[in-house]
Write an enzyme that holds these catalytic residues in place. Structure first.
Site, PDB file in Angstrom:
ATOM      1  CE  LYS A   1      -4.094  -1.825   2.184  1.00  0.00           C
ATOM      2  NZ  LYS A   1      -5.064  -2.093   3.459  1.00  0.00           N
TER       3      LYS A   1
ATOM      4  CE1 TYR B   1      -9.545  -2.523  -1.256  1.00  0.00           C
ATOM      5  CE2 TYR B   1      -8.832  -0.737  -2.338  1.00  0.00           C
ATOM      6  CZ  TYR B   1      -8.622  -2.144  -1.870  1.00  0.00           C
ATOM      7  OH  TYR B   1      -7.540  -1.388  -0.850  1.00  0.00           O
TER       8      TYR B   1
ATOM      9  NE  ARG C   1      -7.100 -13.400   4.730  1.00  0.00           N
ATOM     10  CZ  ARG C   1      -7.382 -11.675   4.469  1.00  0.00           C
ATOM     11  NH1 ARG C   1      -6.954 -11.269   3.700  1.00  0.00           N
ATOM     12  NH2 ARG C   1      -8.137 -11.007   5.701  1.00  0.00           N
TER      13      ARG C   1
ATOM     14  NE  ARG D   1      -2.638  -6.478   6.562  1.00  0.00           N
ATOM     15  CZ  ARG D   1      -3.286  -6.243   6.437  1.00  0.00           C
ATOM     16  NH1 ARG D   1      -4.258  -7.320   7.348  1.00  0.00           N
ATOM     17  NH2 ARG D   1      -4.233  -6.391   5.100  1.00  0.00           N
TER      18      ARG D   1
ATOM     19  CG  ASN E   1      -3.103  -2.801   6.546  1.00  0.00           C
ATOM     20  OD1 ASN E   1      -3.160  -2.401   5.912  1.00  0.00           O
ATOM     21  ND2 ASN E   1      -3.877  -3.248   7.081  1.00  0.00           N
TER      22      ASN E   1
ATOM     23  CG  HIS F   1      -5.324  -5.876  -0.395  1.00  0.00           C
ATOM     24  ND1 HIS F   1      -6.435  -5.948   0.377  1.00  0.00           N
ATOM     25  CD2 HIS F   1      -5.908  -6.836  -1.262  1.00  0.00           C
ATOM     26  CE1 HIS F   1      -7.404  -6.771  -0.541  1.00  0.00           C
ATOM     27  NE2 HIS F   1      -6.566  -7.130  -1.600  1.00  0.00           N
TER      28      HIS F   1
ATOM     29  CD  GLU G   1      -9.149  -9.134  -4.059  1.00  0.00           C
ATOM     30  OE1 GLU G   1      -9.816  -8.242  -3.031  1.00  0.00           O
ATOM     31  OE2 GLU G   1      -7.773  -9.495  -3.237  1.00  0.00           O
TER      32      GLU G   1
END
Length: 142
Positions: free
Chosen positions: A11, A51, A87, A104, A114, A117, A128
Site C-alpha cells: 500500500k 473496493y 494472510r 502489519r 497497514n 492487502h 482481484e
C-alpha cells in the site's frame, strides 16, 4: 495443500517508506513466489472499482482516497495454500492487534495504513488478480 494464487498489494504508506523490498523479501523467505508484479498509481475510478464490495461501508471514501494517495505495488503470489500463508504473513488488519513478526505488526502504522492487502478467499483472489493482470502476465512458477 492446494497450489493457489493470491493478490498482494504493498500500500501507499509502505511504498512511501521504501518498504517494497522488505515485503518481497518476507514473501520469498516464506516460500511464496511472485508470479506477477506491477508498480502503479491507482486513479479514483481504479480504487473505487477494486473496493466496490465496500461501497456502502462508512470507510469506503477514506479507503479510496488513501489508496489513491501514492503509488502501490500489486503482485500475484503463488504457492501451496498461498491465501492463508499470505494472510498469516501479513497479520491482523489492525497493526496493534497483529502478532509479533508479521508484516502489519512490524511495518503497519494504522488500520488503514497497514502496509499490505491480501485476498481472503480463492474466489476473491481470482477476481482481484484479474483486476490488475491479464492471464498472460501471470507466470506459473511451480
Amino acid at each position: 495443500m492446494a497450489r493457489e494464487r493470491t493478490l498482494a498489494i504493498v500500500k501507499p504508506d509502505a511504498v512511501k517508506r521504501n518498504l517494497i523490498g522488505e515485503v518481497i523479501r518476507r514473501i520469498e523467505q516464506s516460500g511464496l513466489q511472485v508470479a506477477a508484479a506491477r508498480f502503479l498509481q491507482l486513479s479514483r475510478a481504479d480504487a473505487e472499482g477494486f473496493y466496490a464490495v465496500h461501497k456502502e461501508r462508512p470507510f469506503f471514501a477514506s479507503l479510496v482516497g488513501y489508496m489513491c494517495s501514492g503509488p502501490v505495488m500489486v503482485m500475484a503470489l503463488e504457492g501451496d495454500d498461498a491465501i492463508k500463508r499470505w494472510r498469516d504473513l501479513m497479520g491482523a488488519t489492525d497493526p496493534a492487534k497483529a502478532a509479533p513478526g508479521t508484516i502489519r505488526k512490524d511495518l503497519g502504522q494504522s488500520v488503514e495504513a497497514n502496509a499490505t492487502h491480501g485476498s481472503d478467499a480463492p474466489e476473491t483472489a481470482a477476481v482481484e488478480i484479474a483486476y490488475f493482470f491479464r492471464t498472460i502476465e501471470v507466470v506459473a512458477r511451480g
